[in-house]
Scaffold this motif. Structure first.
Motif: not given
Length: 108
Positions: A1-3, A8-9, A82-84, A106-108
């Motif tokens: 599992m990805t944390r 994100a939190v 990647s662009y914010p 899952p993200m970059r």
């Protein structure tokens, strides 16, 4: 599992705080508390460093009205460029459950 990442939190907590139900008599103080909590989370997690144009270059002197509106500057790494994103617009599109799903994916 990805944390989930700390960002994100923090965003998850801020989104949950904004969407939590409130009784009418405590709405103003609860809203003030949620805003203060969200401001604190955005500040300590460094969201503005990437998601606010010119924030780092101004040593944080960017007006709060411009926070989290995204940037056109791309960041390059092994993942590519990647662009914010404009987090204000992105979070406005999601309800709490959708944000949880996004934060856990899952993200970059």
């Amino acid at each position: 599992m990805t944390r989930p990442t700390p960002l994100a939190v923090a965003l998850l907590l801020a989104a949950a705080a904004v969407s939590a139900p409130v009784h009418a008599e405590t709405a103003r103080s609860a809203d003030d508390e949620r805003i203060a909590r969200g401001r604190y989370l955005v500040t300590i997690s460094g969201c503005n460093d990437c998601h606010t144009a010119g924030f780092a270059q101004s040593d944080g002197a960017t007006p709060e009205s411009q926070w989290l509106t995204g940037d056109h500057v791309g960041f390059q790494g092994p993942w590519g460029t990647s662009y914010p994103a404009n987090l204000r617009l992105r979070l406005a599109e999601l309800d709490a459950q959708q944000w949880l799903s996004r934060a856990r994916a899952p993200m970059r």
